[in-house]
Scaffold this motif. Structure first.
Motif, PDB file in Angstrom:
ATOM      1  N   UNK A  11       0.649  -1.240   0.157  1.00 55.14           N
ATOM      2  CA  UNK A  11      -0.058  -0.185   0.029  1.00 55.14           C
ATOM      3  C   UNK A  11       0.694   1.332  -0.560  1.00 55.14           C
ATOM      4  N   UNK A  12       2.012   0.900   0.669  1.00 53.99           N
ATOM      5  CA  UNK A  12       3.103   2.256   0.780  1.00 53.99           C
ATOM      6  C   UNK A  12       3.531   2.973  -0.515  1.00 53.99           C
ATOM      7  N   UNK A  13       3.980   1.609  -1.463  1.00 52.08           N
ATOM      8  CA  UNK A  13       4.030   1.608  -2.176  1.00 52.08           C
ATOM      9  C   UNK A  13       3.549   2.327  -3.638  1.00 52.08           C
ATOM     10  N   UNK A  14       1.933   1.779  -3.876  1.00 53.31           N
ATOM     11  CA  UNK A  14       1.639   2.126  -4.762  1.00 53.31           C
ATOM     12  C   UNK A  14       0.898   3.980  -3.876  1.00 53.31           C
ATOM     13  N   UNK A  15       1.184   4.032  -2.604  1.00 57.11           N
ATOM     14  CA  UNK A  15       1.012   5.761  -2.664  1.00 57.11           C
ATOM     15  C   UNK A  15       2.096   6.567  -3.354  1.00 57.11           C
TER      16      UNK A  15
END
Length: 81
Positions: A11-15
């Motif tokens: 999720x952090x990578x997508x953000x």
């Protein structure tokens, strides 16, 4: 500049990718450095506020009215203190 390797969850990578795609940042490194800078600023602000609260507690109870306290605060702001 120091070079680091970090792992982030999905999720952090997508953000981060979204922020780069939206042209808020040019790279993940720029984004992470901005996040760290903001965190450091917040810590400095919290420390300043904590110290101000301690000074206020240590100063004792005031005999001034709320109007007098407000006027003095406005004057300090006006004078850049």
């Amino acid at each position: 500049m120091a070079r680091q390797t970090i792992s982030v969850n999905e999720p952090n990578d997508r953000w981060m990718k979204q922020k780069i795609e939206e042209n808020e940042f040019s790279s993940k490194s720029e984004l992470i450095n901005d996040l760290i800078r903001r965190q450091r600023e917040q810590e400095e602000e919290r420390l300043w506020l904590r110290n101000e609260l301690i000074k206020g507690e240590n100063s004792g109870i005031s005999n001034k009215s709320m109007a007098e306290i407000l006027a003095e605060a406005k004057q300090r702001v006006k004078n850049g203190q």
